[in-house]
Design a protein around this motif. Structure first.
Motif, PDB file in Angstrom:
ATOM      1  N   PRO A  97      11.911 -61.429  -1.901  1.00  8.70           N
ATOM      2  CA  PRO A  97      11.997 -61.713  -0.407  1.00  8.70           C
ATOM      3  C   PRO A  97      11.628 -63.156   0.127  1.00  8.70           C
ATOM      4  O   PRO A  97      10.870 -63.937  -0.750  1.00  8.70           O
ATOM      5  N   ILE A  98      12.145 -63.570   0.957  1.00 11.81           N
ATOM      6  CA  ILE A  98      12.097 -64.888   1.744  1.00 11.81           C
ATOM      7  C   ILE A  98      10.929 -64.827   2.595  1.00 11.81           C
ATOM      8  O   ILE A  98      10.798 -64.206   3.543  1.00 11.81           O
ATOM      9  N   VAL A  99       9.927 -65.808   2.453  1.00 10.14           N
ATOM     10  CA  VAL A  99       8.976 -65.977   3.349  1.00 10.14           C
ATOM     11  C   VAL A  99       9.041 -66.984   4.480  1.00 10.14           C
ATOM     12  O   VAL A  99       9.032 -66.728   5.336  1.00 10.14           O
ATOM     13  N   GLN A 137      10.498 -70.899   0.733  1.00 14.66           N
ATOM     14  CA  GLN A 137       9.278 -70.156  -0.099  1.00 14.66           C
ATOM     15  C   GLN A 137       9.735 -68.744  -0.229  1.00 14.66           C
ATOM     16  O   GLN A 137      10.559 -67.937   0.834  1.00 14.66           O
ATOM     17  N   PHE A 138       9.251 -67.994  -1.420  1.00 15.45           N
ATOM     18  CA  PHE A 138       9.884 -66.684  -1.583  1.00 15.45           C
ATOM     19  C   PHE A 138       8.888 -66.267  -2.580  1.00 15.45           C
ATOM     20  O   PHE A 138       8.022 -66.853  -3.245  1.00 15.45           O
ATOM     21  N   LYS A 139       8.939 -64.905  -2.588  1.00 13.84           N
ATOM     22  CA  LYS A 139       8.050 -63.888  -3.435  1.00 13.84           C
ATOM     23  C   LYS A 139       8.713 -63.782  -4.966  1.00 13.84           C
ATOM     24  O   LYS A 139       9.768 -63.183  -4.741  1.00 13.84           O
ATOM     25  N   ASN A 140       8.004 -64.060  -6.144  1.00 16.05           N
ATOM     26  CA  ASN A 140       8.622 -63.693  -7.341  1.00 16.05           C
ATOM     27  C   ASN A 140       8.572 -62.147  -7.676  1.00 16.05           C
ATOM     28  O   ASN A 140       7.935 -61.392  -6.962  1.00 16.05           O
ATOM     29  N   GLN A 141       8.687 -62.103  -8.972  1.00 21.80           N
ATOM     30  CA  GLN A 141       8.699 -60.737  -9.509  1.00 21.80           C
ATOM     31  C   GLN A 141       7.312 -60.040  -9.499  1.00 21.80           C
ATOM     32  O   GLN A 141       7.181 -59.019  -9.289  1.00 21.80           O
ATOM     33  N   ASP A 170       9.015 -70.455 -15.251  1.00 15.88           N
ATOM     34  CA  ASP A 170       7.620 -70.923 -14.471  1.00 15.88           C
ATOM     35  C   ASP A 170       7.343 -70.452 -13.332  1.00 15.88           C
ATOM     36  O   ASP A 170       6.264 -70.213 -12.875  1.00 15.88           O
ATOM     37  N   ASP A 171       8.367 -70.132 -12.676  1.00 20.69           N
ATOM     38  CA  ASP A 171       8.135 -69.737 -11.113  1.00 20.69           C
ATOM     39  C   ASP A 171       8.102 -68.190 -11.184  1.00 20.69           C
ATOM     40  O   ASP A 171       8.302 -67.484 -10.035  1.00 20.69           O
ATOM     41  N   GLY A 172       8.284 -67.592 -12.199  1.00 25.47           N
ATOM     42  CA  GLY A 172       8.459 -65.969 -12.346  1.00 25.47           C
ATOM     43  C   GLY A 172       9.831 -65.618 -11.889  1.00 25.47           C
ATOM     44  O   GLY A 172       9.690 -64.518 -11.398  1.00 25.47           O
TER      45      GLY A 172
END
Length: 264
Positions: free
Chosen positions: A90-92, A100-104, A170-172
């Motif tokens: 999901p892009i925040v 900005q986005f949410k990782n796993q 490292d960013d998930g």
């Protein structure tokens, strides 16, 4: 009256058909403007020396040479990466200089676009490097059993056969890491007489090892263990790259050249 009913029914069918086609044909389209904004090199907002990725065209490139480039697209507010599997994030927030986005794990990944021209050096085309042995190994062993002299020969041959193993950076973010498999030649002689020879591939152990592990494993080594009345025993090691997980399978070669495989 009947004619009027037929006309009404025909109109209903036409409208229903049109509505059906529109529903099926309403395939979400890529946001090309969002894809255009993503072009460039992106770094961690809090540590600009920490490279995240480079977006070029429709491909994401990673600074880690073991991570395969991956096709990407943006549809509405979702960031899609299509590697060995398709994952979406999901892009925040997105602007020309902020992504900005949410990782796993649901953590927020905050990136900014790099303005340092030298950062491109981290993304020069590099061949993925192997994290397994990636070198030719030869072993000659002289064996004696009941006064008979045997000669064991093992050669580990690196190949270009790719093994793809998904992992998280490292960013998930899920990335596809590439490694290379081996083919291992084993030969056994009694004096000058050949008793056994075979090129071992990891597929030779498909009955002993679960397919899910074997598909992402590497035939790491085959090592001599012992010689006794059953023959000569070697141990094949099929390992998961960058992990302590492995399977060991005994290869028992009888003195008349018959082979038997047993999971240790």
């Amino acid at each position: 009256m009947r004619k009027t009913v037929y006309i009404i029914l025909a109109c209903v069918l036409v409208l229903t058909g049109c509505r059906h086609r529109n529903a099926n044909g309403n395939v979400p389209r890529e946001d090309l403007q969002a894809k255009k904004m993503l072009q460039g090199i992106w770094v961690d907002e809090d540590d600009e020396e920490d490279m995240a990725f480079r977006a070029k065209g429709d491909t994401i490139y990673y600074p880690d040479s073991t991570s395969q480039p991956v096709y990407f697209k943006i549809i509405k507010d979702t960031f899609y990466l299509e590697g060995s599997v398709t994952v979406k994030y999901p892009i925040v927030k997105q602007s020309p200089h902020v992504f900005q986005f949410k990782n796993q794990d649901g953590d927020l990944v905050k990136l900014v676009k790099s303005e340092d021209p030298s950062d491109i050096d981290n993304f020069r085309q590099k061949r993925p490097v192997s994290l397994n042995q990636n070198k030719l190994i030869k072993r000659d062993t002289v064996l004696i059993y009941e006064t008979k002299r045997y000669h064991s020969y093992v050669q580990v041959n690196p190949t270009t056969y790719k093994v793809i193993k998904p992992s998280y950076n490292d960013d998930g973010v899920e990335v596809d890491n590439v490694y290379y498999d081996n083919i291992i030649y084993v030969a056994l002689y009694q004096e000058a007489k050949k008793v056994f020879s075979h090129d071992f591939h990891k597929q030779d152990f498909q009955r002993q090892i679960p397919a899910s592990f074997l598909s992402q494993g590497i035939l790491s080594d085959i090592a001599f263990q012992k010689i006794d009345r059953d023959g000569v025993t070697y141990t094949a090691i099929i390992a998961s790259p960058d992990s302590s997980s492995s399977y060991e399978v005994d290869i028992i070669i009888s003195f008349n050249g018959h082979m038997q495989l047993k999971v240790k």
